[in-house]
Design a protein around this motif. Structure first.
Motif, PDB file in Angstrom:
ATOM      1  N   GLN A 152      49.355  32.944  21.475  1.00 13.92           N
ATOM      2  CA  GLN A 152      49.359  34.395  21.274  1.00 13.92           C
ATOM      3  C   GLN A 152      50.563  34.864  20.449  1.00 13.92           C
ATOM      4  O   GLN A 152      51.711  34.611  20.810  1.00 13.92           O
ATOM      5  N   MET A 153      50.254  35.558  19.371  1.00 13.15           N
ATOM      6  CA  MET A 153      51.285  36.209  18.558  1.00 13.15           C
ATOM      7  C   MET A 153      51.489  37.631  19.079  1.00 13.15           C
ATOM      8  O   MET A 153      50.514  38.357  19.302  1.00 13.15           O
ATOM      9  N   PRO A 154      52.728  38.069  19.242  1.00 14.18           N
ATOM     10  CA  PRO A 154      52.968  39.421  19.773  1.00 14.18           C
ATOM     11  C   PRO A 154      52.716  40.503  18.725  1.00 14.18           C
ATOM     12  O   PRO A 154      52.655  40.211  17.529  1.00 14.18           O
ATOM     13  N   ALA A 207      48.182  39.398  14.807  1.00 15.55           N
ATOM     14  CA  ALA A 207      48.580  39.391  16.217  1.00 15.55           C
ATOM     15  C   ALA A 207      47.409  38.980  17.114  1.00 15.55           C
ATOM     16  O   ALA A 207      46.260  38.975  16.679  1.00 15.55           O
TER      17      ALA A 207
END
Lengths: 153, 153, 153, 153
Positions: free
Chosen positions: B35-37, B43
């Motif tokens: 998971q990319m913030p 994202a």
């Protein structure tokens, strides 16, 4: 050359909605530039009518057609060739639950379009949103849903 | 099964950097989720190694290779199969002026990766950024540059 | 000097919760610096224990006490004097409707605290949030509610 | 009752700038509501002239007076009692380095005020910003500077 009137502004949007390119070109320049506010994946300047119409297509795709736009007021400055229309949007992301208030799924905003007209046609437009509408637009256009999963557009 | 150690965490990132899929699969599960913030166009959760590697490719494309990542610290919780590494990024968007401080063009952030390991491989990762790093990441990944023009990725 | 262990990290937070200053000073330096992520009105570095405790008080005031924090994992790096704890927050703004999902009223996030210890006490801490948690924190801490009206803190 | 004209809109802003309350009340209702866009510490609805003037004071304090506002266009809709003025702001946070482009220190935005007039006075106003202006305003008004340190207002 046609006068810049409230009726002409409304006719320009009505032409867009038909999707009829010849009709659209009566009001919108082939070289129109249009700016979407925010920093989301569809924000920034669109250059040329095709680019702008492509963006409108993305809006329909993102919402699955579940979006309504209402014009609240139109203001005209004839001498400077500028119109401002104040509008309200209410739209869902495709597949979103009816009635949800999550800004990741539902876009409820009011804003303005400022249009610059030359020789009877729109050559430049840009949009701004009242309240925290730009944050809401960033979240609505985000590939990230309320649950954090991605939706590709 | 290999022990979860600081060295193994470092080796997992080193494997990624080689681009050698067999090497990568010694450390990363085929089914890894990552998971990319933030809420920008890249994202959210990536599912499976190919999806994650595609995302890494986008990072290289966006930066034109002008990005450096430094690992500052590594922490291990053996019993729970979790590692956290603290990292620093300094990257430009391709074509950005050297030394610029515009967050639309330059990404200077520190953050963490939390990795969950099962049977010696990473099955889940997620990232978080300190300070106002997530806003900076949203602006850096934005198609909108400092001047408002769009850059397609 | 006490060893840096999972138990000591947990005891440091337990001391904070008592509000007993002498107890707190067994774990937290008088000169601790602590950074809240984001760009909202309570984001940034707090300097000194009083400043930090004042910030904690604001969190309680904002939530009317309706906030729960759960520690999910603790990781230790003894040699470097660093701990990371992974936590979950679920909180409402005072007066918010139970069960609401509006991020302007409800904060549901997971994140990390990175703590740096010297001579058995925390001298520096900073926080980061996973997923789109920083945007959610910016909205939750915003004086603007879902309806756009202001709430002073 | 005075007609709603471009000149009257300009006179309303000129009255504000004098700080002379009697003069201001010739154009602005005692009960005016005014909405600042975004989610920063000074965003949202202000209720009543005193509340609104207090907000203007905060703008001056935040900028140390280093802010210029330029009106670009004024549009009038007489029948509906609405004016829109398009403006440009260029301002620094107090103490910011001349010429900086950091959005945490410098605010360069264009936007609109929509004003609703009744009986010759402004009873409601709200503002919206073009491009990524709302994000820029959120960062400019943030207590967090480029370096992450807090500035209290």
């Amino acid at each position: 050359m046609s006068d810049l009137t409230k009726e002409r502004v409304e006719a320009a949007y009505a032409a867009l909605a038909t999707g009829d390119r010849d009709k659209i070109l009566e009001y919108w320049s082939q070289d129109v530039r249009f700016q979407m506010p925010g920093n989301h994946q569809f924000a920034g300047w669109y250059t040329g009518l095709d680019d702008y119409l492509g963006k409108m297509g993305k809006l329909m795709e993102a919402s699955g057609g579940r979006i309504t736009a209402t014009t609240l007021n139109v203001l005209i400055n004839q001498e400077e060739g500028i119109s401002v229309d104040i509008y309200r949007l209410d739209g869902y992301r495709a597949g979103a639950e009816e009635g949800t208030i999550s800004p990741y799924e539902r876009l409820q905003v009011e804003g303005v379009h400022q249009l610059r007209w030359e020789n009877g046609r729109i050559v430049e437009g840009r949009s701004a949103l009242f309240a925290d509408g730009v944050t809401r637009a960033n979240l609505w256009w985000s590939p990230v849903g309320t649950d954090g999963e991605r939706t590709e557009l």
